[in-house]
Design a protein around this motif. Structure first.
Motif, PDB file in Angstrom:
ATOM      1  N   PRO A 113      -6.348  64.065  21.645  1.00 20.62           N
ATOM      2  CA  PRO A 113      -5.530  62.843  21.688  1.00 20.62           C
ATOM      3  C   PRO A 113      -4.818  62.616  20.356  1.00 20.62           C
ATOM      4  O   PRO A 113      -5.217  63.140  19.319  1.00 20.62           O
ATOM      5  CB  PRO A 113      -6.554  61.744  21.975  1.00 20.62           C
ATOM      6  N   VAL A 114      -3.807  61.808  20.413  1.00 22.56           N
ATOM      7  CA  VAL A 114      -3.014  61.500  19.225  1.00 22.56           C
ATOM      8  C   VAL A 114      -3.563  60.216  18.612  1.00 22.56           C
ATOM      9  O   VAL A 114      -3.725  59.208  19.293  1.00 22.56           O
ATOM     10  CB  VAL A 114      -1.524  61.330  19.580  1.00 22.56           C
ATOM     11  N   GLY A 115      -3.892  60.281  17.301  1.00 20.78           N
ATOM     12  CA  GLY A 115      -4.442  59.131  16.619  1.00 20.78           C
ATOM     13  C   GLY A 115      -3.372  58.136  16.196  1.00 20.78           C
ATOM     14  O   GLY A 115      -2.194  58.480  16.043  1.00 20.78           O
ATOM     15  N   THR A 116      -3.810  56.899  15.997  1.00 26.04           N
ATOM     16  CA  THR A 116      -2.915  55.831  15.542  1.00 26.04           C
ATOM     17  C   THR A 116      -3.101  55.661  14.043  1.00 26.04           C
ATOM     18  O   THR A 116      -4.216  55.429  13.575  1.00 26.04           O
ATOM     19  CB  THR A 116      -3.234  54.518  16.266  1.00 26.04           C
ATOM     20  N   GLU A 117      -2.012  55.785  13.313  1.00 27.89           N
ATOM     21  CA  GLU A 117      -2.092  55.646  11.867  1.00 27.89           C
ATOM     22  C   GLU A 117      -2.218  54.171  11.486  1.00 27.89           C
ATOM     23  O   GLU A 117      -1.380  53.353  11.854  1.00 27.89           O
ATOM     24  CB  GLU A 117      -0.852  56.250  11.198  1.00 27.89           C
ATOM     25  N   VAL A 118      -3.269  53.873  10.732  1.00 28.99           N
ATOM     26  CA  VAL A 118      -3.495  52.529  10.200  1.00 28.99           C
ATOM     27  C   VAL A 118      -3.764  52.707   8.714  1.00 28.99           C
ATOM     28  O   VAL A 118      -4.889  52.958   8.293  1.00 28.99           O
ATOM     29  CB  VAL A 118      -4.671  51.815  10.893  1.00 28.99           C
ATOM     30  N   GLY A 119      -2.719  52.615   7.907  1.00 27.11           N
ATOM     31  CA  GLY A 119      -2.854  52.896   6.490  1.00 27.11           C
ATOM     32  C   GLY A 119      -3.148  54.364   6.283  1.00 27.11           C
ATOM     33  O   GLY A 119      -2.424  55.252   6.779  1.00 27.11           O
ATOM     34  N   SER A 120      -4.214  54.651   5.556  1.00 27.56           N
ATOM     35  CA  SER A 120      -4.621  56.045   5.334  1.00 27.56           C
ATOM     36  C   SER A 120      -5.516  56.566   6.437  1.00 27.56           C
ATOM     37  O   SER A 120      -5.906  57.745   6.402  1.00 27.56           O
ATOM     38  CB  SER A 120      -5.356  56.154   3.981  1.00 27.56           C
ATOM     39  N   TRP A 121      -5.815  55.737   7.412  1.00 27.77           N
ATOM     40  CA  TRP A 121      -6.763  56.109   8.463  1.00 27.77           C
ATOM     41  C   TRP A 121      -6.027  56.536   9.724  1.00 27.77           C
ATOM     42  O   TRP A 121      -4.900  56.129   9.986  1.00 27.77           O
ATOM     43  CB  TRP A 121      -7.671  54.930   8.816  1.00 27.77           C
ATOM     44  N   LEU A 122      -6.720  57.359  10.504  1.00 28.41           N
ATOM     45  CA  LEU A 122      -6.314  57.671  11.869  1.00 28.41           C
ATOM     46  C   LEU A 122      -7.369  57.088  12.793  1.00 28.41           C
ATOM     47  O   LEU A 122      -8.561  57.401  12.658  1.00 28.41           O
ATOM     48  CB  LEU A 122      -6.203  59.187  12.084  1.00 28.41           C
ATOM     49  N   GLU A 123      -6.937  56.244  13.729  1.00 27.34           N
ATOM     50  CA  GLU A 123      -7.854  55.597  14.654  1.00 27.34           C
ATOM     51  C   GLU A 123      -7.689  56.202  16.041  1.00 27.34           C
ATOM     52  O   GLU A 123      -6.567  56.453  16.492  1.00 27.34           O
ATOM     53  CB  GLU A 123      -7.593  54.086  14.702  1.00 27.34           C
ATOM     54  N   TYR A 124      -8.831  56.416  16.697  1.00 24.99           N
ATOM     55  CA  TYR A 124      -8.833  56.990  18.042  1.00 24.99           C
ATOM     56  C   TYR A 124      -9.665  56.097  18.954  1.00 24.99           C
ATOM     57  O   TYR A 124     -10.722  55.597  18.561  1.00 24.99           O
ATOM     58  CB  TYR A 124      -9.442  58.399  18.043  1.00 24.99           C
ATOM     59  N   ARG A 125      -9.188  55.942  20.142  1.00 29.33           N
ATOM     60  CA  ARG A 125      -9.992  55.291  21.180  1.00 29.33           C
ATOM     61  C   ARG A 125     -10.918  56.349  21.775  1.00 29.33           C
ATOM     62  O   ARG A 125     -10.452  57.389  22.251  1.00 29.33           O
ATOM     63  CB  ARG A 125      -9.084  54.710  22.259  1.00 29.33           C
ATOM     64  N   ILE A 126     -12.206  56.082  21.733  1.00 31.68           N
ATOM     65  CA  ILE A 126     -13.169  57.065  22.239  1.00 31.68           C
ATOM     66  C   ILE A 126     -13.268  56.926  23.756  1.00 31.68           C
ATOM     67  O   ILE A 126     -13.558  55.845  24.278  1.00 31.68           O
ATOM     68  CB  ILE A 126     -14.548  56.864  21.602  1.00 31.68           C
ATOM     69  N   LYS A 127     -13.015  58.038  24.434  1.00 28.49           N
ATOM     70  CA  LYS A 127     -13.142  58.067  25.887  1.00 28.49           C
ATOM     71  C   LYS A 127     -14.611  58.260  26.274  1.00 28.49           C
ATOM     72  O   LYS A 127     -15.441  58.667  25.464  1.00 28.49           O
ATOM     73  CB  LYS A 127     -12.287  59.185  26.470  1.00 28.49           C
ATOM     74  N   VAL A 128     -14.899  57.961  27.502  1.00 28.63           N
ATOM     75  CA  VAL A 128     -16.251  58.123  28.036  1.00 28.63           C
ATOM     76  C   VAL A 128     -16.224  59.245  29.051  1.00 28.63           C
ATOM     77  O   VAL A 128     -15.412  59.231  29.993  1.00 28.63           O
ATOM     78  CB  VAL A 128     -16.767  56.814  28.687  1.00 28.63           C
TER      79      VAL A 128
END
Length: 1450
Positions: free
Chosen positions: A251-266
């Motif tokens: 999946p493609v992460g969302t850039e939030v500042g220096s971080w990459l955020e991912y929604r964890i799937k189940v």
């Protein structure tokens, strides 16, 4: 076939077990032929039927059950003969050159087949049932029509040779890469363009024939370079394809500042909930691109788990793994590490569902998800939880610390991953203190350990050099991280990064820190730690801490880990991803957001001047409470009730009126915000509570407790009120607060036990507000002045007695008085003429200590406590300083003014001019405490004065309003009467009060027993006084000192407190009964005091080093009546006695000086050439005695002048002297002097008394000689006892043991309950079969033979034990019988010479022997009866045990 030829073949088969019927042109095998073969060769192993015309085989072939090999090559079989599957020992089958077109499912029933040859047939496909042939290791499919192979072929775990040449294969299954034993593959002459990349992992492959295929580049070129290069190419190709698949699915992460955020799937699994719910005490381990979470306690259920969740970072998906093998039981607090070389997860220790700590180890194969328990060797670490596990190298894991049974550890263990052997190295240096929850990281040869917790949360950093095996504490500089535990640590380059964890208040920390300059700690070539570099100023350059901006908001549900150079975080909710962020955990809360960043991309945090200042501890606690607001004990903390809102409105109206009327007065402290930033009326903040501790029932011990238990913090702004006033519930939880907090807490406790106490706010000098007692004397060493006054009052108030005894005149010398007066005048004149140098020095010292005048004098805000007389027999009003526990009379306090006071009933503002501000102690004397008088005290609520009921009818006990007999105080009775009259008139016109006081919003105060036992924050408190320091330690609990010390007072001889003159140590709970120890270092003197019950009855012992020793004993605890014993080392020993039957009251011994030992000659050599055995080294020479003296009291059975008063034995002079008591009306006493030859010299007082005869003197001399020997023996016994006493004291000090008092019921019950729980755990875990089970079972069931062995061993062990028990009973029976027979024989022999008493003794002993013999006979008989039953019971238990169930089914 001809008969002779057939017989010859049968004859050869009978000899060799092989029957060759090849080329016999057989069209069928008849049943009769099978019977002939069976009858002639019943053990036939090989049947050769090659090159015949056979199309089928008869069913009777199954009678040849010993057949191991069948050759059916070049026949006309079109189908597989099913009868072959009924041959139980068939291991080899050859059917090449037939016409087989397919294989039926029955082919998969060849259970023990090892070799198969199907070459030269017409097989177009291979039945997947071939995967069931687990024993097959060679298969030949050459020259068939195969176009593909089934995927199931990868399940054949023993296949080592595979020949598929000359077929029509276009591709091979990927599962071939799982055939680890495969050593030879021939797929030549096919249509293959590529082979599965997974085959690159076949490490045992030696031959791989791919000739005559259509391989494409670069595979064709790599194959021509050799097998090794080709397999390496296949592995690279597999990795390339895997990365392509990952990139496709990632999946493609969302850039939030220096971080990459991912929604964890189940993950989607049938009937399995793959959400990883919130938990604590779990292990979070990074292995490759996966994150493993195992075990822990589920937050929403409170139950422990053994679930395993994997979060694949390539897919960002949770999956719950189906585990196999020996799955670990549910636990939390365990530690885990990932072995990258072997792709396995290792779990150690923890605490199971029964709260038992563990030291087991489980290893998970991350490929097959199978658990196993390895056999551990070496020194296995003891059971523990919250240890720290870390890979040190590819083959070594490191375990540090943890919490065990009643203790924490600081041991370091190494685990060899190849042999699973534990090693505990010997490490020098300053090791970290025992702790749990520490963080570890490795950089080269250096192992770093940071933080953790023992009794308290730690912030230190230690480093262990693995090359020199030395611990050292790392000295750092910069912005040091706050104390924390349960955090993560990693090394990136030459920097150390720390993130997360829990702080001292158990709050989640969101701070990230970096320690730069680790290269300063790198080792040199010789393995030693390099010397720190030195800066321009000459100071050493140390690694420096800096705070990094994490670019994350606080999330209480966050857990983090380091993965290489990346910082990874799991959390609940994300605003950027649209996920709900909540602080309350529900049944549906799970980690649904994953964040990652390169830790080096985060920038250093920019700090302003306010941030660079030391952080206010109270503000940090308030911030923590607001961030964890869901954890507050009541909803009343977070809001106000309707009644509280009405009260706040009323109080605000009062404040506005007060400001309007008195604009120059300081604002009132009426409704400050609490710890949740909610405004609360100060009166409702006080919560009267009586705690269940008897120590807090009296005001003096209660005051002392608050002063010691709560840490005093100065106000952030010394001239303003604090921003918040927290609840006393939180204050006792934090164990810290400013003067306002401590006052509220103390008033809550005092009012709870019936005292009339108030919080007072006013002004105080700097030493009081700063809690500086360095100029004050130790309070408990001073004699309180008020006690002296009370004593004087009592003495003066005593009524004169009717009859008195005239006191004797004191005779004084007028001359001596005149001389003393002249001497005093001379000293005064000399002092006046002396230069004032000393006075100037003293003034300089005072100025240095004061640091000049205080700029804020008279403006420093302070809060303290007032206790008013009337309740609980308090005779006079007094102030209490809660920070120190000192009490002051209201006319003798250091406070400088009062603004207002309050308690839980009302709020009063001081309206008395001249008593509000800028005062000294003198002006405070005239203040009135008539709270009912509105001219002196303005009250917020119009309520009845709480002191009114106390003043009516009690004016004689409260004359001055603030204390009786105080100087300068106005006569309160008149004033009180006038005020009461005025208020009485007003009271008749009043209706009921306008507003009721709301109940306190604070819950009932609670202090857990274990926290109460600490007595002070972190179990220790140090107070500095003038030329002294006073230390207080916890008496019970984990914070208690190991030696039982509860307080220590150190006195110094100088103002700088550098030279110790005296040290007083107080102990409690000592098994050796030591109560106090006073040390005088300047005099080399130590005095110890003991409670009753000590060894040797010792009460007090004073030792002057190398000079003397004085011991006092408890007379009732000794049989010899010894009271004191004084020793002058090497010179004299004196003892005093009391209440002895022999009337001895005194014994002394004087020694001759011990001569120096001569030089030791070399050991004598015997004629054989061997040296003689030297004497024991421990034997010390006895010091020669010069004189011994004994003194006695008067013998009341005879005349005093006939009773011996003193016996003196002149040992060195060979003389003995007797001194008698004085006779009636005599001033001299008789004496006798003897020499060793028996000569005597008598001194007799009464000349008329007849002198004793020579025979009497001779008899007396003989008795004295014997008495001298007895006295000498007693002296030597004293020497031995003294030596034993000193040795015993040394052992007691080396092995100090603490006990719990028998009257402390709570602690005794707790200890008993802990012991019972441990016993239950031990009983539960006992397995009677464990000593007899095979050492390694591997998850499979026992075979019948193994079960039989276990059963036989178990029964044999019981049988041996029963026989041993019977032998013991029989041996004791034989001993008693032999002893009785011997006693009877002696009786028969000596019967005529025995007395009546001896005969009775014999009869008694004989009856006891017969009784014991009878008991032993009964015990042996009962044992024989029960032994057989026990044997049958165990046999039945074994048969019903499910682990040995194969015994019943076989």
């Amino acid at each position: 076939m001809e008969g002779d030829k057939w017989k010859a073949k049968l004859s050869d088969c009978k000899k060799t077990g092989k029957l060759n019927l090849s080329y016999a042109e057989l069209t069928e095998i008849s049943p009769a032929l099978i019977h002939q073969i069976k009858n002639s060769a019943p053990n036939i192993t090989e049947l050769d039927l090659r090159s015949n015309q056979l199309t089928s085989l008869p069913e009777e072939l199954t009678e040849l059950r010993t057949l191991r090999s069948v050759k059916l090559n070049y026949n006309k079989f079109t189908t597989f003969p099913p009868v072959l599957t009924n041959l139980p020992r068939l291991t080899s089958l050859e059917m090449s050159g037939n016409q087989l077109q397919a294989l039926d499912d029955v082919f998969g029933k060849l259970s023990v087949i090892k070799e198969i040859d199907f070459s030269g047939n017409q097989l177009a496909q291979l039945n997947p049932c071939i995967s069931k042939l687990n024993t097959l290791n060679s298969i030949n499919l050459e020259n068939n029509l195969l176009t593909s192979l089934p995927e199931e072929i990868g399940h054949m775990r023993n296949l080592s040779r595979l020949d598929m040449s000359t077929n029509r294969l276009y591709h091979l299954p990927n599962s071939l890469g799982k055939l680890a034993p495969l050593s030879r593959i021939d797929v030549s002459a096919n249509n293959l363009s590529m082979v599965p990349p997974s085959m690159g992992h076949l490490k045992g492959l030696r031959e791989f024939d791919l000739r005559y295929n259509d391989l494409k580049e670069p595979a064709k070129s790599k194959y021509e370079e050799g097998l090794h290069k080709f397999l390496e190419f296949l592995r690279e190709e597999e990795e390339r394809l895997r990365q392509e698949e990952i990139e496709r699915l990632k999946p493609v992460g969302t850039e939030v500042g220096s971080w990459l955020e991912y929604r964890i799937k189940v993950g989607q699994q049938d009937g399995i909930d793959c959400r990883c719910y919130l938990r604590s005490g779990h292990s979070l381990t990074v292995g490759g691109n996966k994150v493993y979470i195992f075990g822990g306690t589920l937050t929403h259920q409170g139950t422990k788990s053994n679930e395993l969740f994997i979060m694949n970072q390539d897919r960002m998906e949770w999956s719950k793994v189906e585990q196999h093998g020996s799955i670990p039981p549910a636990r939390d607090g365990h530690c885990a590490a990932y072995d990258a070389a072997r792709k396995q997860l290792i779990v150690f220790g923890g605490r199971n569902q029964e709260k038992k700590r563990l030291n087991d180890m489980h290893v998970l194969d991350t490929k097959t998800m199978t658990w196993r328990r390895p056999n551990m060797d070496g020194t296995v670490p003891s059971a523990r939880e919250y240890g720290t596990f870390l890979p040190m190298s590819g083959n070594t894991l490191c375990l540090f610390g943890g919490h065990g049974a009643g203790q924490r550890f600081n041991d370091l263990h190494y685990l060899d991953l190849e042999s699973f052997m534990w090693m505990q190295p010997t490490i020098a240096g300053s090791a970290p203190s025992p702790r749990q929850g520490a963080a570890m990281a490795v950089l080269g040869d250096l192992l770093f350990v940071h933080g953790g917790r023992n009794n308290f949360v730690l912030d230190d950093l230690f480093c262990m050099n693995s090359s020199t095996m030395t611990w050292m504490e790392v000295q750092t500089q910069g912005r040091t991280p706050p104390a924390r535990h349960g955090h993560v640590l990693t090394c990136v380059g030459n920097s150390l990064y720390i993130y997360g964890g829990q702080d001292e208040l158990s709050g989640v920390s969101n701070n990230l820190y970096r320690l730069s300059g680790l290269d300063l700690l790198q080792t040199q070539k010789d393995g030693k730690v390099s010397t720190p570099a030195v800066g321009p100023s000459g100071q050493p350059i140390r690694p420096e801490w800096s705070e990094i901006n994490p670019e994350m908001l606080t999330n209480v549900c966050r857990v983090a880990c380091f993965s290489g150079d990346y910082l990874c975080s799991f959390q609940v909710g994300s605003a950027s991803l649209g996920l709900v962020v909540g602080s309350e955990v529900t049944d549906e809360t799970f980690w649904d957001c994953f964040k990652t960043t390169l830790v080096t991309d985060l920038q250093e945090k920019e700090l302003d001047e306010a941030s660079l200042k030391p952080q206010n501890a109270k503000k940090m606690r308030i911030k923590h409470t607001c961030e964890n607001i869901g954890a507050v004990p009541r909803a009343s903390f977070r809001g106000v009730s309707a009644k509280e809102a009405l009260m706040l409105e009323y109080v605000e109206n009062f404040r506005l009126q007060f400001v309007e009327l008195y604009p120059k007065r300081r604002p009132l402290f009426l409704f400050p915000p609490n710890e949740c930033k909610v405004n609360k009326f100060v009166c409702t903040t006080i919560r009267p509570t009586q705690l269940p501790f008897t120590e807090l029932y009296d005001f003096d011990t209660c005051i002392r407790f608050v002063a010691d238990f709560l840490k005093y913090e100065i106000l952030e702004d010394p001239i303003h009120y604090p921003e918040h006033l927290p609840a006393p519930y939180s204050i006792f939880l934090w164990q810290a607060g400013d003067c306002f907090d401590l006052s509220v807490a103390l008033v809550s406790l005092l009012t709870g036990v019936g005292y009339d106490a108030y919080c007072v706010v006013g002004y105080a000098p700097k030493p009081v507000t700063m809690n500086n007692q360095s100029k004050d004397a130790v309070p408990f060493m001073e004699k309180p002045a008020k006690e002296e006054v009370k004593v004087d009052k009592v003495e003066r108030s005593d009524k004169p007695v009717k009859y008195s005894i005239r006191q004797a005149l004191v005779l004084e010398s007028q001359f001596i008085n005149e001389q003393d007066a002249k001497l005093a005048e001379q000293e005064a004149a000399q002092a006046a003429e002396a230069p004032p140098a000393a006075a100037e020095e003293d003034e300089e010292d005072v100025l240095d200590e004061d640091d000049g005048p205080d700029e804020l004098a008279g403006k420093r805000v302070h809060a303290w406590v007032l206790v008013v007389a009337g309740k609980r027999e308090v005779a006079e009003n007094f102030f209490v300083e809660p920070s120190t526990g000192r009490t002051y009379t209201c006319n003798g306090s250091p406070y400088e003014g009062i603004e207002f006071i309050w308690n839980h009933t009302n709020f009063w503002v001081n309206m008395q001019e001249g008593t509000i501000n800028h005062l000294g102690a003198k002006q405070m004397e005239g203040i009135s405490w008539d709270l009912k008088n509105p001219d002196k005290w303005e009250f917020v609520l119009e309520t009845q004065d709480p002191l009114e009921g106390l003043r009516v009818g009690h004016s004689d006990s409260n004359d001055a309003g603030d204390g009786e007999g105080t100087e300068g105080a106005p006569p309160a009775p008149a004033e009180t009467t006038e005020d009461a009259g005025a208020d009485g008139e007003a009271g008749t016109q009043k209706t009921e009060q306008l507003l009721d006081m709301p109940p306190s919003w604070v819950p009932k105060l609670i202090i857990p027993r274990e926290v109460f036992d600490m007595r002070c924050p972190k179990g220790v408190k140090i107070t500095t006084y003038e030329r002294s320091t006073y230390e207080v330690f916890a008496m019970f609990g984990e914070c208690a000192r190991w030696d039982g010390m509860v307080s220590r007072l150190t006195l110094f001889s100088d103002k700088a407190r550098s030279v110790v003159s005296e040290c007083r140590e107080v102990y409690a709970r000592r098994k050796d009964k030591l109560r106090e120890r006073w040390i005088f270092p300047l005099d080399d003197t130590v005095t110890e005091y003991f409670d009753p019950g000590s060894s040797f009855g010792l009460k007090e012992m004073t030792t002057v080093k190398s000079k003397r020793r004085l011991m006092h004993f408890y007379e009732s605890a000794r049989l010899d009546g010894l009271v004191t014993r004084e020793e002058e080392f090497g010179l004299k020993t004196v003892e005093h006695f009391n209440s002895r039957d022999d009337r001895l009251v005194y014994r002394s011994v004087t020694y001759e000086p011990l001569q120096a030992k001569p030089a030791t000659p070399p050991p004598a050599v015997a004629p054989t050439g061997k040296a003689k055995r030297p004497k024991k080294k421990n034997e010390e020479p006895l010091q020669p005695i010069r004189k011994m003296t004994e003194k006695y009291t008067v013998d009341k059975t005879q005349k005093p002048d006939k009773s011996v008063a003193k016996r003196t034995f002149y040992v060195s002079g060979d003389q003995i002297r007797l001194d008698f008591h004085y006779g009636k009306d005599k001033i001299t006493a008789s004496s006798r002097h003897y020499t060793k030859e028996g000569l005597s010299h008598i001194t007799q007082v009464d000349p008329l008394e007849e002198k004793p005869r020579d025979a009497v003197l001779l008899e007396e001399w003989q008795k004295l000689v014997i008495a001298e020997k007895e006295c000498t023996q007693a002296v030597r016994d004293v020497e031995r006892e003294t030596k034993d006493l000193i040795l015993s004291r040394g052992k007691e000090e080396q092995n100090i043991s603490l006990v719990t008092p028998y009257y402390d019921v709570v602690r005794v019950k707790q200890e008993e309950s802990d012991d019972e729980s441990n016993d239950v755990e031990e009983k539960v875990e006992h397995d009677y079969l464990s000593p007899f089970m095979p050492p390694v079972i591997g998850g499979r069931k026992l075979s019948r033979q193994e079960a039989m062995d276990v059963r036989e061993k178990c029964l044999k062990a019981l049988k041996d034990r029963l026989i041993e028990r019977a032998n013991i009973i029989q041996a004791r029976h034989d001993e008693e019988t032999a002893a009785l027979a011997k006693r009877q024989a002696n009786f028969q022999r000596d019967r005529d010479q025995m007395t009546r008493a001896e005969e009775e003794e014999y009869e008694r002993a004989r009856e006891e022997s017969i009784f014991r013999i009878h008991i032993l006979e009964q015990r042996l008989k009962r044992h024989e009866e029960q032994a057989l039953q026990k044997y049958y019971d165990l046999d039945s238990k074994l048969r019903n045990d499910p682990r040995l169930g194969v015994l019943m089914t076989g």
